[in-house]
Design a protein around this motif. Structure first.
Motif, short mmCIF file in Angstrom:
data_model
loop_
_atom_site.label_atom_id
_atom_site.label_comp_id
_atom_site.label_asym_id
_atom_site.label_seq_id
_atom_site.Cartn_x
_atom_site.Cartn_y
_atom_site.Cartn_z
N SER A 1 24.96 -38.62 -9.31
CA SER A 1 24.85 -39.76 -8.04
C SER A 1 23.85 -41.24 -9.63
O SER A 1 24.07 -40.62 -10.64
N ARG A 2 23.07 -41.69 -8.66
CA ARG A 2 22.52 -42.35 -9.49
C ARG A 2 20.46 -42.84 -8.94
O ARG A 2 19.87 -41.65 -10.48
N GLN A 3 19.93 -42.48 -8.02
CA GLN A 3 18.93 -42.41 -7.49
C GLN A 3 19.05 -40.91 -6.72
O GLN A 3 19.83 -40.99 -5.14
N ASP A 4 17.96 -40.15 -6.12
CA ASP A 4 17.32 -38.92 -6.00
C ASP A 4 18.87 -38.18 -6.09
O ASP A 4 19.14 -37.67 -4.44
N THR A 5 19.65 -37.85 -7.35
CA THR A 5 21.13 -36.62 -7.06
C THR A 5 20.75 -35.57 -5.96
O THR A 5 21.62 -35.44 -5.33
N PHE A 6 19.73 -34.92 -5.96
CA PHE A 6 19.98 -33.14 -5.86
C PHE A 6 18.56 -33.51 -5.59
O PHE A 6 17.43 -33.40 -6.18
N LEU A 7 18.25 -33.16 -4.00
CA LEU A 7 16.39 -32.52 -3.01
C LEU A 7 16.94 -30.99 -3.26
O LEU A 7 17.54 -31.46 -2.45
N ALA A 8 16.06 -31.08 -3.76
CA ALA A 8 16.13 -28.96 -4.32
C ALA A 8 14.86 -28.92 -2.92
O ALA A 8 13.53 -29.04 -3.47
N ASN A 9 14.31 -29.25 -1.96
CA ASN A 9 13.99 -29.50 -0.45
C ASN A 9 13.25 -28.00 0.44
O ASN A 9 13.92 -26.46 -0.27
N VAL B 1 16.11 -34.92 -9.67
CA VAL B 1 15.74 -34.16 -9.44
C VAL B 1 14.84 -34.01 -8.45
O VAL B 1 13.87 -34.64 -9.65
N PHE B 2 14.91 -34.06 -8.30
CA PHE B 2 13.37 -33.92 -6.76
C PHE B 2 12.89 -33.44 -5.33
O PHE B 2 13.93 -32.13 -5.12
N GLY B 3 12.08 -33.08 -4.78
CA GLY B 3 11.73 -32.73 -3.39
C GLY B 3 10.37 -31.24 -4.24
O GLY B 3 10.25 -30.58 -4.91
N ARG B 4 10.18 -29.91 -2.90
CA ARG B 4 9.09 -29.21 -2.94
C ARG B 4 9.17 -28.37 -3.01
O ARG B 4 8.57 -27.16 -3.09
N ALA B 5 10.97 -27.35 -3.59
CA ALA B 5 11.20 -26.33 -3.56
C ALA B 5 10.57 -25.95 -5.43
O ALA B 5 10.01 -26.08 -5.47
N ALA B 6 10.86 -24.57 -5.22
CA ALA B 6 10.37 -23.87 -6.44
C ALA B 6 11.76 -23.10 -6.86
O ALA B 6 12.23 -22.28 -6.19
N GLY C 1 13.85 -45.34 -16.54
CA GLY C 1 14.48 -44.51 -16.16
C GLY C 1 14.49 -43.13 -15.65
O GLY C 1 13.39 -42.56 -17.03
N VAL C 2 13.73 -42.15 -14.41
CA VAL C 2 12.94 -40.98 -14.68
C VAL C 2 13.77 -39.45 -13.90
O VAL C 2 14.46 -40.21 -12.89
N ILE C 3 13.85 -38.74 -14.21
CA ILE C 3 14.90 -37.85 -14.49
C ILE C 3 14.19 -36.76 -13.31
O ILE C 3 14.95 -36.83 -11.82
N PHE C 4 12.45 -35.87 -13.23
CA PHE C 4 12.48 -34.76 -12.25
C PHE C 4 11.28 -35.71 -11.12
O PHE C 4 9.73 -36.54 -12.04
N ALA C 5 11.04 -35.90 -9.77
CA ALA C 5 9.81 -36.09 -9.15
C ALA C 5 10.12 -35.02 -8.67
O ALA C 5 10.46 -34.38 -7.08
N PRO C 6 9.03 -34.20 -8.92
CA PRO C 6 8.21 -32.34 -7.89
C PRO C 6 7.83 -32.73 -6.82
O PRO C 6 6.88 -33.56 -7.11
N ASN C 7 7.41 -32.86 -5.99
CA ASN C 7 6.77 -32.72 -4.43
C ASN C 7 5.74 -31.23 -4.39
O ASN C 7 5.72 -30.47 -2.95
N THR C 8 5.56 -30.54 -4.83
CA THR C 8 4.93 -28.96 -4.69
C THR C 8 3.80 -29.01 -3.53
O THR C 8 2.67 -30.28 -3.79
N ALA C 9 3.42 -28.09 -2.94
CA ALA C 9 2.75 -27.72 -1.72
C ALA C 9 1.00 -27.81 -3.07
O ALA C 9 0.77 -27.12 -4.27
N PRO D 1 0.79 -33.98 -1.51
CA PRO D 1 1.58 -32.88 -2.28
C PRO D 1 1.50 -33.66 -4.75
O PRO D 1 0.49 -34.65 -4.29
N ASN D 2 0.98 -32.22 -5.22
CA ASN D 2 0.84 -32.92 -6.58
C ASN D 2 2.11 -32.28 -7.59
O ASN D 2 2.20 -30.41 -7.40
N GLY D 3 3.08 -32.78 -7.54
CA GLY D 3 4.05 -31.79 -8.68
C GLY D 3 3.76 -31.20 -9.12
O GLY D 3 3.22 -31.54 -10.58
#
Length: 415
Positions: free
Chosen positions: A230-238, A262-267, A286-294, A341-343
């Motif tokens: 995709s382009r924005q937010d291809t994979f949400l590992a939630n 590649v983004f989300g809260r998952a481990a 452009g940006v690849i990763f956007a983690p959203n860790t607890a 959250p602090n990725g």
């Protein structure tokens, strides 16, 4: 597949430079001792509540396939959704296999909680087994419902009807993260040998157009030999339950996009995976990763023995970013240390190609614009809530090769 990845990495090993700890405040590097805890085994070791993790080691093995219980294509089910519905209704705790014949299957796939453990796999090369749909997060929930259910794919009484209704009846202005091709809420899901594409792609401007290919919400999700495009937010590992850990394992997979794809809260652990940043819709930044860790959990995303590349335009003007924190939910308050959250992300033992900002490869946070800052002092706390948690260790950094006359490359079509 892993041998091909290794050969590709070796072939790109030109103009290599190393990384030395502690790095800089804009590009921090872990020492060997600091990096020791950040292994796949550690990221996948715990389940349960973020506030009280339980030792529950998950050691995913290679995904096994064989004679499918349900066939999609040919004389089988017309869609993957129909096969998922059948598996849900058959019930039980035993794993079930859905085989998908080569072809293009247009429409969404929703896999509800309570589905037996599923393995959905392609009966051909990944590029030949395509799940596709065009959906943009900027549409209203009503328009989303019309587009997703135009052919009556979801009806009251169907297993996935509650998932569909949860989005169709939203009171928000836009569909948001419901704009995904495949959405899974079931545990122990395995996906192998498929291409999932949100075909919105370059039909929109360079603005905010979330267009997910895959969203996973539950624990013990396993991807292998996949192509997610995709382009924005291809994979949400939630982690759908924001209080509980959800683990994801990704191996030998190709991921393509241009913004937080590649983004989300998952481990989540990514091994032998190729991440490719493209400029076809968005010319720079452009940006690849956007983690959203607890905020108080130390394990977000781990990228190991993988390849990170950018297309030719980025190699000419290296403005790409490896990642940034998401800071989800803090647009009104700003970042609140210990609450927002602090990725967390470690990229280690991988190859990072040309096209990325080498001095400041980490961007400000997505939601709050919190500037990236990292500690480089001796004895630093790697989970200091007042700083970012985006790190590198033992990566190989490459310069752009001089292209041969008349040649072009397209990683998204080689696999």
């Amino acid at each position: 597949m892993m041998q091909a990845m290794t050969a590709a990495v070796a072939a790109m090993a030109f103009a290599i430079s190393g990384q030395t700890a502690p790095g800089t405040t804009t590009r921090p590097v872990l020492s060997k001792a600091e990096a020791e805890p950040f292994t796949p085994e550690t990221y996948l070791r715990y389940s349960g509540l973020y506030s009280a993790p339980v030792a529950d080691p998950w050691r995913p093995k290679p995904i096994a396939t064989g004679r499918p219980d349900y066939l999609v294509g040919g004389h089988g089910f017309a869609s993957v959704q129909q096969a998922v519905n059948a598996a849900f209704r058959d019930g039980g705790a035993a794993r079930r296999w859905i085989g998908v014949l080569p072809g293009t299957y247009t429409g969404t796939v929703f896999i509800p909680a309570g589905t037996p453990p599923l393995t959905i796999f392609g009966l051909g090369r990944p590029a030949e087994v395509r799940l596709e749909f065009t959906i943009d997060a900027t549409v209203t929930p009503a328009v989303w419902a019309e587009q997703v259910n135009a052919a009556g794919r979801y009806a009251e009484g169907d297993p996935a009807w509650p998932m569909f209704r949860s989005c169709a009846t939203k009171t928000s202005a836009t569909a948001g993260l419901c704009a995904t091709v495949v959405w899974a809420q079931s545990t122990d899901l395995q996906l192998k040998g498929l291409t999932i594409t949100n075909t919105l792609l370059d039909t929109v401007d360079r603005g905010t157009h979330q267009a997910l290919a895959l969203r996973t919400d539950a624990d013990r999700t396993q991807l292998e030999n996949m192509r997610l495009i995709s382009r924005q937010d291809t994979f949400l590992a939630n982690a759908d339950d924001v209080t509980r850990i959800a683990r994801v394992s990704v191996r030998d997979t190709y991921l393509e996009g241009d913004t937080d794809f590649v983004f989300g809260r998952a481990a989540a652990v990514f091994t032998g995976t190729h991440f490719h940043l493209v400029s076809s819709r968005k010319a720079g930044g452009g940006v690849i990763f956007a983690p959203n860790t607890a905020p108080n959990y130390p394990y977000g995303f781990l990228v190991t023995h993988s390849r990170i590349t950018a297309d030719a335009a980025y190699q000419t003007a290296p403005t790409g970013y490896l990642g940034r924190a998401w800071d989800q939910g803090a647009s009104a308050t700003g970042y609140l240390p210990g609450s927002t959250p602090n990725g967390q992300l470690v990229i280690r033992d991988s190859l990072i190609g040309a096209g990325f900002n080498t001095v400041t490869p980490w961007a400000s946070a997505a939601t709050t614009a919190r500037p990236f800052t990292a500690r480089i002092d001796e004895g630093r706390d790697l989970n200091d809530v007042d700083h970012n948690r985006l790190w590198e260790h033992a990566n190989r950094l490459t310069a752009a090769p001089a292209p041969a006359a008349g040649t072009t490359t397209s990683p998204g079509t080689r696999r």
